[in-house]
Write a protein that holds these residues in place. Structure first.
Motif, short mmCIF file in Angstrom:
data_model
loop_
_atom_site.label_atom_id
_atom_site.label_comp_id
_atom_site.label_asym_id
_atom_site.label_seq_id
_atom_site.Cartn_x
_atom_site.Cartn_y
_atom_site.Cartn_z
N LEU A 200 -9.28 -58.54 4.41
CA LEU A 200 -9.99 -59.67 5.02
C LEU A 200 -9.31 -60.11 6.31
O LEU A 200 -9.97 -60.45 7.30
N GLY A 201 -7.97 -60.12 6.30
CA GLY A 201 -7.24 -60.47 7.51
C GLY A 201 -7.55 -59.51 8.65
O GLY A 201 -7.75 -59.93 9.80
N LEU A 202 -7.61 -58.23 8.34
CA LEU A 202 -7.94 -57.23 9.36
C LEU A 202 -9.36 -57.42 9.87
O LEU A 202 -9.64 -57.28 11.08
N LEU A 203 -10.27 -57.76 8.97
CA LEU A 203 -11.66 -57.97 9.39
C LEU A 203 -11.80 -59.24 10.23
O LEU A 203 -12.67 -59.32 11.11
N VAL A 204 -10.97 -60.25 9.96
CA VAL A 204 -10.95 -61.44 10.82
C VAL A 204 -10.53 -61.05 12.23
O VAL A 204 -11.11 -61.51 13.23
N LEU A 205 -9.54 -60.17 12.34
CA LEU A 205 -9.10 -59.68 13.65
C LEU A 205 -10.23 -58.91 14.35
O LEU A 205 -10.42 -59.02 15.56
N VAL A 206 -10.98 -58.15 13.56
CA VAL A 206 -12.14 -57.43 14.12
C VAL A 206 -13.14 -58.42 14.67
O VAL A 206 -13.66 -58.26 15.80
N LEU A 207 -13.44 -59.48 13.91
CA LEU A 207 -14.42 -60.48 14.33
C LEU A 207 -13.97 -61.18 15.61
O LEU A 207 -14.77 -61.37 16.54
N VAL A 208 -12.69 -61.55 15.67
CA VAL A 208 -12.17 -62.22 16.86
C VAL A 208 -12.29 -61.30 18.07
O VAL A 208 -12.71 -61.72 19.16
N THR A 209 -11.95 -60.03 17.88
CA THR A 209 -11.99 -59.07 19.00
C THR A 209 -13.41 -58.86 19.48
O THR A 209 -13.68 -58.87 20.70
N VAL A 210 -14.33 -58.66 18.54
CA VAL A 210 -15.73 -58.39 18.91
C VAL A 210 -16.35 -59.56 19.66
O VAL A 210 -17.12 -59.38 20.61
N THR A 211 -16.00 -60.78 19.25
CA THR A 211 -16.67 -61.96 19.82
C THR A 211 -16.00 -62.50 21.08
O THR A 211 -16.64 -63.25 21.83
N THR A 212 -14.76 -62.13 21.34
CA THR A 212 -14.06 -62.74 22.49
C THR A 212 -13.55 -61.74 23.51
O THR A 212 -13.16 -62.14 24.61
N TRP A 213 -13.53 -60.45 23.19
CA TRP A 213 -12.96 -59.47 24.11
C TRP A 213 -13.80 -59.38 25.39
O TRP A 213 -15.02 -59.46 25.32
N PRO A 214 -13.22 -59.25 26.57
CA PRO A 214 -11.80 -59.05 26.88
C PRO A 214 -11.06 -60.32 27.24
O PRO A 214 -9.97 -60.27 27.79
N ASN A 215 -11.65 -61.49 26.92
CA ASN A 215 -11.01 -62.76 27.26
C ASN A 215 -10.28 -63.35 26.06
O ASN A 215 -10.15 -64.58 25.94
N THR A 216 -9.80 -62.50 25.19
CA THR A 216 -9.14 -62.94 23.96
C THR A 216 -7.75 -63.51 24.26
O THR A 216 -6.97 -62.89 24.99
#
Length: 327
Positions: A200-216
């Motif tokens: 779940l932690g890894l999937l949270v990282l996926v969600l953050v990356t997908v929704t904010t990249w490249p301004n993460t």
């Protein structure tokens, strides 16, 4: 985790214009301190029946790992030259030779590097089947996360070390909580729940990356890192206990060495496989490569969660500080 921060500081400092090279020198003072401390604080001990070195088995096993890991790590970056395919073709030959030599050594009454009788134990066989992929995901994660933060988010080496700090703190807290969790609950279920937490932690990282990249902002990764770090600590602590569950007392040292060998091999294999996958996908974008790598790691952790429920039951009795076995 301290190594991540110290390494970032050393590289950033650029001591005498040496760039990244002082990261190797940090081992010198640590080694000197360890040498002095061992002489002062570690009690002398000597076995009345010391074991010999399994030199042939060690060389064959090391050769198997080298023939597997070097081509996987270097092949994609240099165009898979003939020697890389030749090395991979040698892997099953060297592995078979290792098995034969280890069996003969044990039959002859010696203690081989990887005793076949130990590998036939249910706890070790099933435990290794989860420990290897777990360490593979851990090694891959540390590699791809550092590359993502440094090259994708341009944070620099020190920023890469700081970015992983939430995982470090959570891992430390999870390690402290592990003995109480093991004493209170069925260890298999602790592994299952913790492995799901990592996924779940890894999937949270996926969600953050997908929704904010490249301004993460790399601090946006903190919630996922905390969840993954706490879960990793619990899985790591529990797997050691479960793997060594059935090992005879006189072979505990050998069994522990086997666990460490699998651990280090898994770390290297993670970089050579999922790390190579990440590097190969970088041309499509660092963010995309990071997401794909994390998704594969999450799938592996969910498989570990399912597999942990097939392990023997291990739980402490009320009032005991250690653990007892009920298989």
């Amino acid at each position: 985790m301290v190594g991540q921060l110290v390494g970032g500081l050393l590289v950033t400092a650029d001591v005498a214009g040496t760039g990244w090279r002082p990261i190797f020198l940090v081992n010198v003072p640590i080694g000197v301190v360890a040498l002095i401390a061992a002489g002062r604080f570690v009690p002398a001990s000597r076995s009345p029946h010391p074991l010999g070195l399994d030199l042939v088995g060690t060389l064959l096993f090391a050769g198997t790992l080298v023939a597997l890991l070097v081509p996987l790590a270097e092949g994609p970056t240099i165009g898979w030259p003939p020697w890389s395919w030749g090395a991979l073709a040698l892997v099953p030959v060297l592995a078979a030779a290792t098995v034969v030599i280890e069996r003969r050594a044990e039959v002859a009454g010696r203690v081989p590097l990887l005793p076949p009788s130990l590998l036939r134990l249910r706890s070790m066989r099933r435990g290794f089947a989860m420990h290897l992929p777990f360490m593979l995901t851990y090694g891959a994660f540390m590699f791809v996360f550092a590359l993502t933060v440094q090259t994708g988010l341009h944070s620099g080496v020190l920023g890469g070390g700081l970015a992983v700090l939430p995982l470090a703190v959570a891992y430390f807290a999870g390690s402290l909580a592990a003995p109480r969790a093991i004493a209170r609950f069925d260890t298999r279920r602790v592994v299952a729940v913790a492995a799901v937490a990592v996924a779940l932690g890894l999937l949270v990282l996926v969600l953050v990356t997908v929704t904010t990249w490249p301004n993460t902002d790399y601090w946006a990764f903190a919630p996922g890192l905390v969840l993954a770090g706490a879960g990793q600590a619990l899985v790591f602590a529990c797997l050691f206990r479960l793997i060594l569950l059935d090992v005879p007392e006189h072979l505990v040292g050998v069994g522990g060495g086997g666990v460490t060998t699998v651990q280090q091999s898994g770390l290297a294999l993670g970089v050579a496989t999922l790390g190579t996958l990440f590097v190969g996908l970088e041309k499509t974008g660092v963010g995309t490569a990071f997401v794909v790598s994390l998704a594969v790691q999450a799938a592996i952790m969910l498989a570990i969660a399912a597999g942990s429920l097939t392990l023997p039951h291990l739980q402490a009795r009320p009032g005991e500080t250690g653990v007892s076995v009920d298989v």
